[in-house]
Scaffold this motif. Structure first.
Motif, mmCIF file in Angstrom:
data_model
loop_
_atom_site.group_PDB
_atom_site.id
_atom_site.type_symbol
_atom_site.label_atom_id
_atom_site.label_comp_id
_atom_site.label_asym_id
_atom_site.label_seq_id
_atom_site.Cartn_x
_atom_site.Cartn_y
_atom_site.Cartn_z
ATOM 1 N N CYS A 182 39.438 105.032 -0.913
ATOM 2 C CA CYS A 182 40.694 104.022 -1.738
ATOM 3 C C CYS A 182 41.864 105.021 -2.430
ATOM 4 C CB CYS A 182 39.817 104.507 -3.876
ATOM 5 S SG CYS A 182 39.734 103.565 -5.147
ATOM 6 N N THR A 183 42.167 103.806 -3.088
ATOM 7 C CA THR A 183 44.281 104.387 -2.157
ATOM 8 C C THR A 183 43.952 104.833 -4.271
ATOM 9 O OG1 THR A 183 44.004 102.274 -3.244
ATOM 10 C CG2 THR A 183 44.953 102.892 -1.034
ATOM 11 N N GLU A 184 43.244 105.008 -5.261
ATOM 12 C CA GLU A 184 43.202 105.006 -6.517
ATOM 13 C C GLU A 184 42.958 106.537 -6.370
ATOM 14 O OE1 GLU A 184 45.100 104.213 -9.650
ATOM 15 O OE2 GLU A 184 45.621 102.909 -8.022
ATOM 16 N N CYS A 185 41.957 106.577 -6.003
ATOM 17 C CA CYS A 185 40.471 107.811 -6.668
ATOM 18 C C CYS A 185 39.986 108.890 -5.148
ATOM 19 C CB CYS A 185 39.603 107.453 -7.571
ATOM 20 S SG CYS A 185 37.834 106.676 -6.775
ATOM 21 N N GLU A 186 40.634 107.954 -4.527
ATOM 22 C CA GLU A 186 40.624 108.793 -2.973
ATOM 23 C C GLU A 186 39.005 108.772 -2.372
ATOM 24 O OE1 GLU A 186 42.200 112.184 -2.715
ATOM 25 O OE2 GLU A 186 44.277 111.109 -2.811
ATOM 26 N N ALA A 187 37.897 108.194 -3.373
ATOM 27 C CA ALA A 187 36.398 107.920 -3.314
ATOM 28 C C ALA A 187 36.329 107.329 -1.928
ATOM 29 C CB ALA A 187 36.015 107.072 -4.164
ATOM 30 N N PHE A 188 34.963 107.525 -1.552
ATOM 31 C CA PHE A 188 35.123 107.009 0.055
ATOM 32 C C PHE A 188 34.411 105.081 -0.320
ATOM 33 C CE2 PHE A 188 34.694 111.383 1.912
ATOM 34 C CZ PHE A 188 35.569 110.939 2.937
ATOM 35 N N LEU A 189 34.809 104.421 0.670
ATOM 36 C CA LEU A 189 34.407 103.039 -0.029
ATOM 37 C C LEU A 189 33.166 103.391 0.889
ATOM 38 C CD1 LEU A 189 38.074 100.918 -0.164
ATOM 39 C CD2 LEU A 189 36.596 101.614 -1.876
ATOM 40 N N PRO A 190 32.286 102.369 0.409
ATOM 41 C CA PRO A 190 30.972 101.654 1.643
ATOM 42 C C PRO A 190 30.832 100.892 2.491
ATOM 43 C CG PRO A 190 30.607 101.354 -1.311
ATOM 44 C CD PRO A 190 32.257 102.356 -1.126
ATOM 45 N N LEU A 191 30.691 100.900 3.428
ATOM 46 C CA LEU A 191 30.509 100.174 4.312
ATOM 47 C C LEU A 191 30.257 98.983 4.505
ATOM 48 C CD1 LEU A 191 30.818 100.828 7.957
ATOM 49 C CD2 LEU A 191 28.849 101.432 8.304
ATOM 50 N N ASP A 192 29.378 98.487 3.358
ATOM 51 C CA ASP A 192 29.134 97.639 3.042
ATOM 52 C C ASP A 192 30.178 96.680 2.588
ATOM 53 O OD1 ASP A 192 26.517 98.241 3.742
ATOM 54 O OD2 ASP A 192 25.497 97.967 1.825
ATOM 55 N N ARG A 193 30.969 97.789 1.591
ATOM 56 C CA ARG A 193 32.212 96.668 0.705
ATOM 57 C C ARG A 193 32.865 96.269 2.245
ATOM 58 N NH1 ARG A 193 33.714 96.411 -4.394
ATOM 59 N NH2 ARG A 193 36.188 96.656 -4.188
ATOM 60 N N LEU A 194 32.905 97.014 2.918
ATOM 61 C CA LEU A 194 34.425 97.224 4.237
ATOM 62 C C LEU A 194 34.200 96.158 5.000
ATOM 63 C CD1 LEU A 194 35.079 100.940 4.716
ATOM 64 C CD2 LEU A 194 36.488 99.126 3.235
ATOM 65 N N ARG A 195 32.831 96.256 4.817
ATOM 66 C CA ARG A 195 32.196 95.165 6.066
ATOM 67 C C ARG A 195 32.845 93.711 5.277
ATOM 68 N NH1 ARG A 195 27.326 97.560 8.533
ATOM 69 N NH2 ARG A 195 27.915 98.905 10.386
ATOM 70 N N LEU A 196 32.393 93.843 4.171
ATOM 71 C CA LEU A 196 32.455 91.861 3.658
ATOM 72 C C LEU A 196 34.433 92.159 3.152
ATOM 73 C CD1 LEU A 196 30.959 89.658 1.762
ATOM 74 C CD2 LEU A 196 31.194 91.213 -0.445
ATOM 75 N N ALA A 197 34.678 92.976 2.256
ATOM 76 C CA ALA A 197 36.336 92.498 2.584
ATOM 77 C C ALA A 197 36.989 93.972 3.491
ATOM 78 C CB ALA A 197 36.592 92.400 1.706
ATOM 79 N N PRO A 198 37.009 94.262 4.142
ATOM 80 C CA PRO A 198 37.871 95.054 5.304
ATOM 81 C C PRO A 198 39.027 95.354 4.941
ATOM 82 C CG PRO A 198 37.701 93.271 6.878
ATOM 83 C CD PRO A 198 36.657 92.449 5.586
ATOM 84 N N HIS A 199 40.036 94.380 4.614
ATOM 85 C CA HIS A 199 41.084 95.066 3.628
ATOM 86 C C HIS A 199 40.874 95.548 1.866
ATOM 87 C CE1 HIS A 199 40.078 91.040 2.179
ATOM 88 N NE2 HIS A 199 41.336 91.320 1.098
ATOM 89 N N VAL A 200 40.062 96.106 1.977
ATOM 90 C CA VAL A 200 39.891 96.360 0.113
ATOM 91 C C VAL A 200 40.898 97.646 -0.071
ATOM 92 C CG1 VAL A 200 37.802 94.517 -0.853
ATOM 93 C CG2 VAL A 200 37.237 97.179 0.424
ATOM 94 N N GLN A 201 40.948 98.449 -0.499
ATOM 95 C CA GLN A 201 41.327 99.331 -0.775
ATOM 96 C C GLN A 201 40.779 100.237 -2.433
ATOM 97 O OE1 GLN A 201 45.984 99.939 0.126
ATOM 98 N NE2 GLN A 201 45.630 97.980 1.475
#
Length: 119
Positions: free
Chosen positions: A87-106
């Protein structure tokens, strides 16, 4: 206390991570190609049949397509820099499922202001 893992298990985890990154890179490349095609279509008047008519591009369609291209290019740049998937705000890891759904999310769901409804 931290778990001590064998070099073999660490290497397997690294291979899985590399495979996931390759999958996400392929998704980003596919979506970038599609978004650029959509931008080209949205930017130029084009003929529609039937009836034969010229459709003028809407400013909103051009803005949306431009925004999509920029977001995907930014995700690819973050991947090249080794920052992708956080995450560009809190630096938490983004879940793989979220990235597969929308790989451009930040942003993670919390920083994006998304809420989940529980059943």
């Amino acid at each position: 206390m931290a778990e001590i893992r064998s070099p073999g298990s660490l290497m397997e985890e690294c291979r899985q991570y590399d495979a996931q990154l390759s999958e996400l890179r392929m998704l980003l490349d596919e979506r970038l190609h599609a978004a650029r095609a959509e931008l080209a279509l949205a930017s130029e008047p084009h003929e529609v049949t039937p009836p034969v008519a010229w459709v003028r591009p809407s400013a909103e369609a051009v803005r949306r397509a431009s925004r999509d291209v920029a977001a995907i290019e930014a995700a690819i740049e973050r991947m090249d820099l080794g920052l992708y998937g956080t995450c560009t705000e809190c630096e938490a890891f983004l879940p793989l499922d979220r990235l597969r759904l929308a790989p451009h999310v930040q942003l993670c769901a919390a920083c994006a202001g998304e809420t989940r409804m529980s059943a």
